[in-house]
Design a protein around this motif. Structure first.
Motif, PDB file in Angstrom:
ATOM      1  N   THR A 141      41.201  36.074  -9.933  1.00  0.00           N
ATOM      2  CA  THR A 141      41.240  35.761  -8.501  1.00  0.00           C
ATOM      3  C   THR A 141      39.995  36.274  -7.793  1.00  0.00           C
ATOM      4  OG1 THR A 141      43.660  35.910  -8.587  1.00  0.00           O
ATOM      5  CG2 THR A 141      42.630  35.959  -6.413  1.00  0.00           C
ATOM      6  N   ARG A 155      47.263  38.508  -2.609  1.00  0.00           N
ATOM      7  CA  ARG A 155      48.028  37.981  -3.745  1.00  0.00           C
ATOM      8  C   ARG A 155      48.859  39.077  -4.399  1.00  0.00           C
ATOM      9  NH1 ARG A 155      46.016  34.280  -8.939  1.00  0.00           N
ATOM     10  NH2 ARG A 155      48.143  33.704  -9.508  1.00  0.00           N
ATOM     11  N   SER A 255      48.783  31.028 -14.666  1.00  0.00           N
ATOM     12  CA  SER A 255      48.373  31.960 -13.617  1.00  0.00           C
ATOM     13  C   SER A 255      46.979  32.517 -13.826  1.00  0.00           C
ATOM     14  CB  SER A 255      49.384  33.116 -13.524  1.00  0.00           C
ATOM     15  OG  SER A 255      49.460  33.824 -14.749  1.00  0.00           O
ATOM     16  N   ASP A 258      44.891  29.459 -12.087  1.00  0.00           N
ATOM     17  CA  ASP A 258      45.230  28.802 -10.822  1.00  0.00           C
ATOM     18  C   ASP A 258      44.319  29.208  -9.668  1.00  0.00           C
ATOM     19  OD1 ASP A 258      46.112  31.391 -10.470  1.00  0.00           O
ATOM     20  OD2 ASP A 258      48.199  30.865 -10.056  1.00  0.00           O
ATOM     21  N   ALA A 259      43.703  30.401  -9.729  1.00  0.00           N
ATOM     22  CA  ALA A 259      42.832  30.831  -8.633  1.00  0.00           C
ATOM     23  C   ALA A 259      41.624  29.916  -8.484  1.00  0.00           C
ATOM     24  CB  ALA A 259      42.380  32.274  -8.848  1.00  0.00           C
ATOM     25  N   ALA A 262      42.788  26.830  -6.689  1.00  0.00           N
ATOM     26  CA  ALA A 262      43.001  27.128  -5.271  1.00  0.00           C
ATOM     27  C   ALA A 262      41.678  27.216  -4.522  1.00  0.00           C
ATOM     28  CB  ALA A 262      43.787  28.424  -5.121  1.00  0.00           C
ATOM     29  N   LYS A 273      46.218  28.479   0.568  1.00  0.00           N
ATOM     30  CA  LYS A 273      45.759  28.818  -0.782  1.00  0.00           C
ATOM     31  C   LYS A 273      46.556  30.005  -1.337  1.00  0.00           C
ATOM     32  CE  LYS A 273      41.023  27.266   0.143  1.00  0.00           C
ATOM     33  NZ  LYS A 273      39.607  27.682   0.263  1.00  0.00           N
ATOM     34  N   LEU A 277      48.876  30.364  -4.789  1.00  0.00           N
ATOM     35  CA  LEU A 277      48.744  31.416  -5.794  1.00  0.00           C
ATOM     36  C   LEU A 277      50.037  32.200  -5.997  1.00  0.00           C
ATOM     37  CD1 LEU A 277      45.220  32.817  -4.822  1.00  0.00           C
ATOM     38  CD2 LEU A 277      45.775  31.223  -6.660  1.00  0.00           C
TER      39      LEU A 277
END
Length: 323
Positions: A141, A155, A255, A258-259, A262, A273, A277
């Motif tokens: 992230t 997050r 996971s 996914d950042a 986003a 966003k 997340l």
């Protein structure tokens, strides 16, 4: 003693082989022109990507679950976690930070924890927190949002809050009948390594099938939803959060990745966003299939809507406070 061979037994396998070859040749000329359509290529790419992303972590989770079942004594969990369930929930949630895996790994691990006597609310808090606050996800992230540490903090805080709140709510309102009885840890006289291999093979075959079903659904929806719809909705504050939360459910991205997706959604607000997340590692199509296959439909139809609602609400609040 002589035995006679039925001529049909000799001719059967060659004829079956020839029939298979004929079907392959026919498919090559009749179906191949239709298999090059861009939408079908996109569908196949998404399906393979979801499976390739998830399978290594699913294997890791199954191995950890089998190790917990075979090698970790029940007494360890009574010493490691507080006896009171409401106190054990946040401890289990924070413990999720030590497992560098995705949501596919956390499902079999949580199942193994419940099988070893861990209170269901604590195991569920671990299940939700592990794929969202572990170091690999947080570093990814930070790389996806360079110069914006607030997104990493938001997050972590939002995901941990959802895990703890869901565990506490399940402790208050959950029923034992909504979760299946834990499986037996080992057969009488069975060695620990044999129990480990049996549990791993069973869980891998069981969870793998549901993972494939989830990947099929995610690939189909990826192709069916026009991207223009998402761009048009990105500028509406509240709607954009709900849209990206729904998109996280449908895309079923691991996971660890996914950042970056986003960050690429530039038409959406930081809060939207963040919802993407937070929701993704908690509930998506492959998780719906895995939860249903692992814990049963009675659990899935209660727990998944609860976590989805919590994730959206907490994302709104966290985005307002930190972003």
């Amino acid at each position: 003693m002589t035995t006679t061979t039925n001529p049909r037994q000799l001719l059967g396998p060659p004829w079956a082989f020839l029939a298979l070859v004929a079907l392959l040749v026919a498919g090559r000329f009749l179906l191949a022109p239709h298999l090059t359509h861009p939408a079908l290529r996109t569908w196949a790419t998404v399906f393979v990507a979801v499976c390739v992303q998830a399978i290594p972590f699913l294997v890791l989770g199954v191995a950890l679950s089998a190790a917990i079942t075979a090698f970790v004594p029940t007494s360890f969990w009574t010493r490691a976690l507080p006896r009171r369930t409401y106190a054990a929930v946040p401890v289990a949630g924070i413990a999720g930070a030590v497992l560098p895996g995705c949501e596919c790994a956390s499902v079999p691990v949580a199942s193994g924890l419940i099988a070893r006597g861990v209170a269901a609310p604590a195991a569920l808090a671990f299940l939700l927190a592990s794929p969202a606050i572990n170091p690999v996800v947080l570093v990814a992230t930070a790389v996806a949002f360079p110069g914006d540490p607030s997104m990493v903090i938001a997050r972590f805080a939002a995901s941990l809050a959802v895990a703890v709140l869901a565990g506490w709510i399940w402790a208050r309102f959950g029923r034992a009948a909504w979760l299946p009885a834990p499986r037996r840890t080992a057969e009488p006289g069975q060695s620990r390594w044999a129990a480990f291999l049996d549990a791993m093979c069973h869980d891998l075959m069981h969870a793998g099938g549901y993972l494939v079903l989830g990947a099929l659904a995610a690939a189909t929806l990826n192709v069916a939803i026009p991207r223009e719809w998402l761009t048009a909705l990105g500028g509406i504050p509240v709607i954009s959060v709900l849209v990206l939360a729904l998109l996280a459910v449908l895309l079923s991205i691991c996971s660890e990745a996914d950042a970056f997706v986003a960050a690429s959604l530039t038409t959406f607000s930081p809060t939207a966003k963040l919802a993407f997340l937070v929701v993704g590692p908690i509930v998506d199509l492959k998780l719906i299939a895995l939860h249903t296959g692992t814990f049963g439909s009675a659990f899935a139809r209660r727990f998944l809507p609860l976590t989805l609602a919590l994730a959206i609400a907490v994302s709104f609040l966290t985005g307002w406070a930190l972003l």
